[in-house]
Scaffold this active site. Structure first.
Site, PDB file in Angstrom:
ATOM      1  N   GLU A   1      35.892  11.862  -2.960  1.00  0.00           N
ATOM      2  CA  GLU A   1      36.322  12.139  -1.579  1.00  0.00           C
ATOM      3  C   GLU A   1      37.290  11.096  -1.036  1.00  0.00           C
ATOM      4  O   GLU A   1      38.192  11.422  -0.265  1.00  0.00           O
ATOM      5  CB  GLU A   1      35.097  12.257  -0.666  1.00  0.00           C
ATOM      6  CG  GLU A   1      34.243  13.504  -0.904  1.00  0.00           C
ATOM      7  CD  GLU A   1      33.255  13.359  -2.050  1.00  0.00           C
ATOM      8  OE1 GLU A   1      33.150  12.250  -2.640  1.00  0.00           O
ATOM      9  OE2 GLU A   1      32.589  14.354  -2.379  1.00  0.00           O
TER      10      GLU A   1
ATOM     11  N   HIS B   1      23.467  14.186  -2.108  1.00  0.00           N
ATOM     12  CA  HIS B   1      24.266  14.923  -3.090  1.00  0.00           C
ATOM     13  C   HIS B   1      25.462  14.155  -3.656  1.00  0.00           C
ATOM     14  O   HIS B   1      26.269  14.723  -4.381  1.00  0.00           O
ATOM     15  CB  HIS B   1      24.791  16.220  -2.464  1.00  0.00           C
ATOM     16  CG  HIS B   1      25.800  15.982  -1.370  1.00  0.00           C
ATOM     17  ND1 HIS B   1      27.129  15.771  -1.633  1.00  0.00           N
ATOM     18  CD2 HIS B   1      25.673  15.889  -0.031  1.00  0.00           C
ATOM     19  CE1 HIS B   1      27.778  15.586  -0.477  1.00  0.00           C
ATOM     20  NE2 HIS B   1      26.907  15.646   0.495  1.00  0.00           N
TER      21      HIS B   1
ATOM     22  N   ARG C   1      28.184  12.350  -5.709  1.00  0.00           N
ATOM     23  CA  ARG C   1      28.452  12.256  -7.148  1.00  0.00           C
ATOM     24  C   ARG C   1      28.289  10.841  -7.696  1.00  0.00           C
ATOM     25  O   ARG C   1      27.836  10.645  -8.811  1.00  0.00           O
ATOM     26  CB  ARG C   1      29.889  12.721  -7.426  1.00  0.00           C
ATOM     27  CG  ARG C   1      30.014  14.203  -7.645  1.00  0.00           C
ATOM     28  CD  ARG C   1      31.468  14.554  -7.972  1.00  0.00           C
ATOM     29  NE  ARG C   1      31.559  15.838  -8.626  1.00  0.00           N
ATOM     30  CZ  ARG C   1      31.358  17.019  -8.036  1.00  0.00           C
ATOM     31  NH1 ARG C   1      31.039  17.072  -6.759  1.00  0.00           N
ATOM     32  NH2 ARG C   1      31.461  18.133  -8.721  1.00  0.00           N
TER      33      ARG C   1
ATOM     34  N   ASP D   1      37.441  16.020   3.094  1.00  0.00           N
ATOM     35  CA  ASP D   1      37.771  15.274   1.881  1.00  0.00           C
ATOM     36  C   ASP D   1      37.339  15.978   0.597  1.00  0.00           C
ATOM     37  O   ASP D   1      37.140  15.349  -0.435  1.00  0.00           O
ATOM     38  CB  ASP D   1      37.097  13.909   1.952  1.00  0.00           C
ATOM     39  CG  ASP D   1      35.608  14.023   2.283  1.00  0.00           C
ATOM     40  OD1 ASP D   1      35.042  15.110   2.074  1.00  0.00           O
ATOM     41  OD2 ASP D   1      35.025  13.028   2.743  1.00  0.00           O
TER      42      ASP D   1
ATOM     43  N   HIS E   1      19.943  20.067  -2.442  1.00  0.00           N
ATOM     44  CA  HIS E   1      21.301  20.563  -2.708  1.00  0.00           C
ATOM     45  C   HIS E   1      21.311  21.344  -4.023  1.00  0.00           C
ATOM     46  O   HIS E   1      20.570  21.021  -4.954  1.00  0.00           O
ATOM     47  CB  HIS E   1      22.238  19.356  -2.787  1.00  0.00           C
ATOM     48  CG  HIS E   1      23.692  19.683  -2.689  1.00  0.00           C
ATOM     49  ND1 HIS E   1      24.383  20.268  -3.723  1.00  0.00           N
ATOM     50  CD2 HIS E   1      24.592  19.502  -1.692  1.00  0.00           C
ATOM     51  CE1 HIS E   1      25.651  20.433  -3.360  1.00  0.00           C
ATOM     52  NE2 HIS E   1      25.803  19.976  -2.127  1.00  0.00           N
TER      53      HIS E   1
ATOM     54  N   GLU F   1      39.430  15.737  10.853  1.00  0.00           N
ATOM     55  CA  GLU F   1      38.629  14.591  10.384  1.00  0.00           C
ATOM     56  C   GLU F   1      39.503  13.662   9.526  1.00  0.00           C
ATOM     57  O   GLU F   1      39.199  13.342   8.374  1.00  0.00           O
ATOM     58  CB  GLU F   1      37.384  15.048   9.609  1.00  0.00           C
ATOM     59  CG  GLU F   1      36.323  13.979   9.452  1.00  0.00           C
ATOM     60  CD  GLU F   1      35.126  14.483   8.675  1.00  0.00           C
ATOM     61  OE1 GLU F   1      35.175  14.528   7.440  1.00  0.00           O
ATOM     62  OE2 GLU F   1      34.123  14.867   9.321  1.00  0.00           O
TER      63      GLU F   1
HETATM   64  C1  UD1 Z   1      31.020  19.263  -2.630  1.00  0.00           C
HETATM   65  C2  UD1 Z   1      32.188  18.335  -2.265  1.00  0.00           C
HETATM   66  C3  UD1 Z   1      31.696  17.155  -1.449  1.00  0.00           C
HETATM   67  C4  UD1 Z   1      30.903  17.615  -0.249  1.00  0.00           C
HETATM   68  C5  UD1 Z   1      29.780  18.532  -0.712  1.00  0.00           C
HETATM   69  C6  UD1 Z   1      29.029  19.083   0.463  1.00  0.00           C
HETATM   70  C7  UD1 Z   1      34.064  18.023  -3.817  1.00  0.00           C
HETATM   71  C8  UD1 Z   1      34.534  17.380  -5.047  1.00  0.00           C
HETATM   72  N1  UD1 Z   1      32.771  17.809  -3.498  1.00  0.00           N
HETATM   73  O1  UD1 Z   1      30.159  18.580  -3.512  1.00  0.00           O
HETATM   74  O2  UD1 Z   1      32.813  16.390  -1.002  1.00  0.00           O
HETATM   75  O3  UD1 Z   1      30.375  16.486   0.414  1.00  0.00           O
HETATM   76  O4  UD1 Z   1      30.338  19.634  -1.449  1.00  0.00           O
HETATM   77  O5  UD1 Z   1      27.798  19.619   0.068  1.00  0.00           O
HETATM   78  O6  UD1 Z   1      34.805  18.722  -3.169  1.00  0.00           O
HETATM   79  N2  UD1 Z   1      26.221  25.038  -5.951  1.00  0.00           N
HETATM   80  C9  UD1 Z   1      25.667  26.317  -5.893  1.00  0.00           C
HETATM   81  N3  UD1 Z   1      25.795  27.027  -4.727  1.00  0.00           N
HETATM   82  C10 UD1 Z   1      26.438  26.550  -3.633  1.00  0.00           C
HETATM   83  C11 UD1 Z   1      26.985  25.267  -3.700  1.00  0.00           C
HETATM   84  C12 UD1 Z   1      26.885  24.518  -4.865  1.00  0.00           C
HETATM   85  O7  UD1 Z   1      25.060  26.773  -6.830  1.00  0.00           O
HETATM   86  O8  UD1 Z   1      26.510  27.246  -2.609  1.00  0.00           O
HETATM   87  C13 UD1 Z   1      26.086  24.246  -7.203  1.00  0.00           C
HETATM   88  C14 UD1 Z   1      26.930  24.854  -8.352  1.00  0.00           C
HETATM   89  O9  UD1 Z   1      26.266  24.632  -9.557  1.00  0.00           O
HETATM   90  C15 UD1 Z   1      28.206  24.026  -8.268  1.00  0.00           C
HETATM   91  C16 UD1 Z   1      27.625  22.671  -7.927  1.00  0.00           C
HETATM   92  O10 UD1 Z   1      26.594  22.936  -6.984  1.00  0.00           O
HETATM   93  O11 UD1 Z   1      28.924  24.039  -9.480  1.00  0.00           O
HETATM   94  C17 UD1 Z   1      28.591  21.658  -7.387  1.00  0.00           C
HETATM   95  O12 UD1 Z   1      29.355  22.163  -6.307  1.00  0.00           O
HETATM   96  P1  UD1 Z   1      30.726  21.393  -5.908  1.00  0.00           P
HETATM   97  O13 UD1 Z   1      31.306  22.011  -4.692  1.00  0.00           O
HETATM   98  O14 UD1 Z   1      31.602  21.238  -7.078  1.00  0.00           O
HETATM   99  O15 UD1 Z   1      30.240  19.925  -5.590  1.00  0.00           O
HETATM  100  P2  UD1 Z   1      29.216  19.385  -4.509  1.00  0.00           P
HETATM  101  O16 UD1 Z   1      28.377  18.374  -5.202  1.00  0.00           O
HETATM  102  O17 UD1 Z   1      28.546  20.512  -3.838  1.00  0.00           O
HETATM  103  N1  UDP Z   2      22.977  21.005   6.366  1.00  0.00           N
HETATM  104  C1  UDP Z   2      22.453  22.293   6.446  1.00  0.00           C
HETATM  105  N2  UDP Z   2      21.389  22.619   5.647  1.00  0.00           N
HETATM  106  C2  UDP Z   2      20.826  21.721   4.797  1.00  0.00           C
HETATM  107  C3  UDP Z   2      21.383  20.435   4.695  1.00  0.00           C
HETATM  108  C4  UDP Z   2      22.460  20.099   5.506  1.00  0.00           C
HETATM  109  O1  UDP Z   2      22.928  23.120   7.223  1.00  0.00           O
HETATM  110  O2  UDP Z   2      19.858  22.083   4.107  1.00  0.00           O
HETATM  111  C5  UDP Z   2      24.156  20.669   7.192  1.00  0.00           C
HETATM  112  C6  UDP Z   2      24.089  19.373   7.965  1.00  0.00           C
HETATM  113  O3  UDP Z   2      23.517  19.562   9.243  1.00  0.00           O
HETATM  114  C7  UDP Z   2      25.549  18.948   8.037  1.00  0.00           C
HETATM  115  C8  UDP Z   2      26.131  19.497   6.756  1.00  0.00           C
HETATM  116  O4  UDP Z   2      25.244  20.493   6.288  1.00  0.00           O
HETATM  117  O5  UDP Z   2      26.224  19.549   9.118  1.00  0.00           O
HETATM  118  C9  UDP Z   2      26.305  18.406   5.747  1.00  0.00           C
HETATM  119  O6  UDP Z   2      26.626  18.948   4.515  1.00  0.00           O
HETATM  120  P1  UDP Z   2      26.557  18.082   3.182  1.00  0.00           P
HETATM  121  O7  UDP Z   2      25.559  16.987   3.331  1.00  0.00           O
HETATM  122  O8  UDP Z   2      26.374  19.057   2.079  1.00  0.00           O
HETATM  123  O9  UDP Z   2      28.027  17.509   3.062  1.00  0.00           O
HETATM  124  P2  UDP Z   2      28.760  16.198   3.615  1.00  0.00           P
HETATM  125  O10 UDP Z   2      28.639  16.185   5.100  1.00  0.00           O
HETATM  126  O11 UDP Z   2      28.128  14.996   2.977  1.00  0.00           O
HETATM  127  O12 UDP Z   2      30.165  16.376   3.151  1.00  0.00           O
END
Ligand code: UD1
Ligand code: UDP
Length: 377
Positions: free
Chosen positions: A138, A217, A219, A102, A250, A124
């Site tokens: 999502e 994490h 939003r 999602d 996160h 999924e």
């Molecule tokens: C995203 C997904 C969410 C998912 C989550 C898993 C969308 C809108 N959101 O949210 O559905 O559950 O990932 O974790 O698709 N960042 C880093 N390094 C990384 C990853 C993230 O620095 O490796 C920071 C950056 O500042 C980035 C911010 O996190 O801009 C947000 O990342 P983004 O993918 O937009 O949203 P998530 O909150 O991670």
């Molecule tokens: N996870 C990980 N390292 C971490 C936190 C989570 O590998 O420090 C794994 C966790 O086991 C799961 C996935 O990341 O499989 C979940 O990711 P996240 O919570 O970012 O996204 P969501 O599942 O809510 O979309």
């Protein structure tokens, strides 16, 4: 003799959970490389958190759009992903595009498939809360992917029913289990055989303590919600001296600011960088309670026999709540504190929560998905 054409499956991955949940499918396609071409494209909506997973599963993407920027907006991710995916899909001309879950990447991957009139498979499929702003964005992402998809890989029977109730044609829906369980079982075996390296000093610090593993994490919880979550953690850490919170934070700046401000410096709260999947699974396996708003973690914890407190008002994964593996505690301080106290003080209650089976899968989901792709017209 007529040469058999391989089916070309383009897998599109953006974030950490998509990588974890699509890795078993990519590896299964690779095992059948006599029958499939299987290019992998990462948008890299996540960067470090994605790369950790790709490295673990030994997946080297054929395309890396490298779109992540710090503090990116939803529109920026959407625009960059659409532009990059357009080129990749034009070049590869796959028979089918696979997206997972999602995220914005999943939505953009599906939309790009539609623009090119290429079949889309949704891994999924069929998860819904019915609330368009929770989880945000999502819930709408997965409704839109579901509207576009030609093949719907539903993790549970309940998800299948949801799709059928929305008018999706029955023969296009396949109940496969969730691929996260495939990934988890693979990693669990490895970390039980050889414990992974943890951040320096963490193992010693938590030995002999009851571990509460935290992730968060979403939003829709940014702002007051995260403040409330952090106050709850602090209150419990102040009152239970034999409890250690381990919180891999996160990388989203909207998460890191309140977490560092409210929880930083507490002697029993270990704020650490996001963990590679191996050490994270090891910690889950050694935790007493898992406190999370994560989709994937809600699905994984029951397979490790861990009770889950879900910091959300609603969940698209009701199976764990119904089975008794998980409790919804929302994002108010009092409810989270009450939930944690209840489980910390009542080992029988914890035992009851983990006595039931994991409703999310049996570890064979990827094989089922690949078998469907094999038979695709
Ligand atoms: C995203 C997904 C969410 C998912 C989550 C898993 C969308 C809108 N959101 O949210 O559905 O559950 O990932 O974790 O698709 N960042 C880093 N390094 C990384 C990853 C993230 O620095 O490796 C920071 C950056 O500042 C980035 C911010 O996190 O801009 C947000 O990342 P983004 O993918 O937009 O949203 P998530 O909150 O991670
Ligand atoms: N996870 C990980 N390292 C971490 C936190 C989570 O590998 O420090 C794994 C966790 O086991 C799961 C996935 O990341 O499989 C979940 O990711 P996240 O919570 O970012 O996204 P969501 O599942 O809510 O979309």
């Amino acid at each position: 003799m007529k040469k058999m054409m391989k089916t070309k499956v383009l897998t599109i991955i953006g974030t950490r959970p998509e990588a974890i949940k699509l890795a078993p499918v990519v590896l299964d396609l690779k095992r059948r490389q006599d029958l499939f071409d299987f290019p992998v494209c990462v948008t890299a909506q996540h960067r470090e958190m994605l790369d950790q997973v790709l490295a673990l599963f030994g997946i080297t993407p054929d395309y890396d759009l490298d779109i992540m920027s710090p503090g990116q907006t939803l529109a920026q991710v959407t625009a960059r992903a659409m532009e990059g995916l357009e080129e990749v899909v034009s070049q590869e001309k796959p028979d089918v595009i696979l997206v997972q879950g999602d995220t914005t990447t999943a939505f953009c991957g599906a939309l790009t498939g539609y623009y090119h009139q290429i079949k889309v498979g949704h891994v999924e499929a069929g998860l819904r809360t019915g609330n368009k702003y929770a989880p945000f964005p999502e819930e709408i992402n997965r409704c839109l992917v579901g509207r576009i998809a030609d093949l719907h890989f539903a993790p549970t029977e309940q998800a299948r029913q949801t799709l059928l109730n929305e008018g999706v044609a029955d023969p296009s829906v396949f109940v496969t289990g969730n691929t996260v369980i495939d990934a988890l079982l693979w990693v669990r075996e490895r970390v039980r055989a050889a414990p992974p390296e943890l951040p320096k000093g963490l193992f010693e610090a938590v030995t002999g303590q009851q571990i509460i593993l935290v992730t968060g994490h979403r939003r829709e919880s940014f702002g007051d919600g995260f403040d409330a979550i952090c106050h709850a953690i602090r209150e419990i850490a102040d009152s239970f001296v034999n409890v250690a919170f381990v919180y891999p934070v996160h990388l989203n700046p909207n998460v890191r600011e309140p977490v560092n401000r409210i929880l930083g410096g507490h002697p029993r709260i270990y704020l650490i960088e996001p963990l590679a999947y191996g050490p994270f699974v090891w910690l889950m396996d050694h935790a007493t309670i898992v406190l999370t708003d994560s989709g994937g973690v809600q699905e994984e914890a029951p397979s490790l026999g861990k009770p889950v407190l879900v910091m959300r008002e609603t969940t698209e994964r009701p199976e764990g709540i119904t089975a008794g593996n998980a409790l919804l505690v929302g994002v108010q301080t009092e409810r989270i504190v009450d939930g944690l106290r209840l489980l910390l003080c009542d080992s029988e209650r914890r035992a009851m929560m983990v006595a039931v089976n994991n409703p999310y899968g049996d570890g064979l989901a990827a094989q089922r998905i690949v078998n469907v792709l094999l038979k695709m017209e």
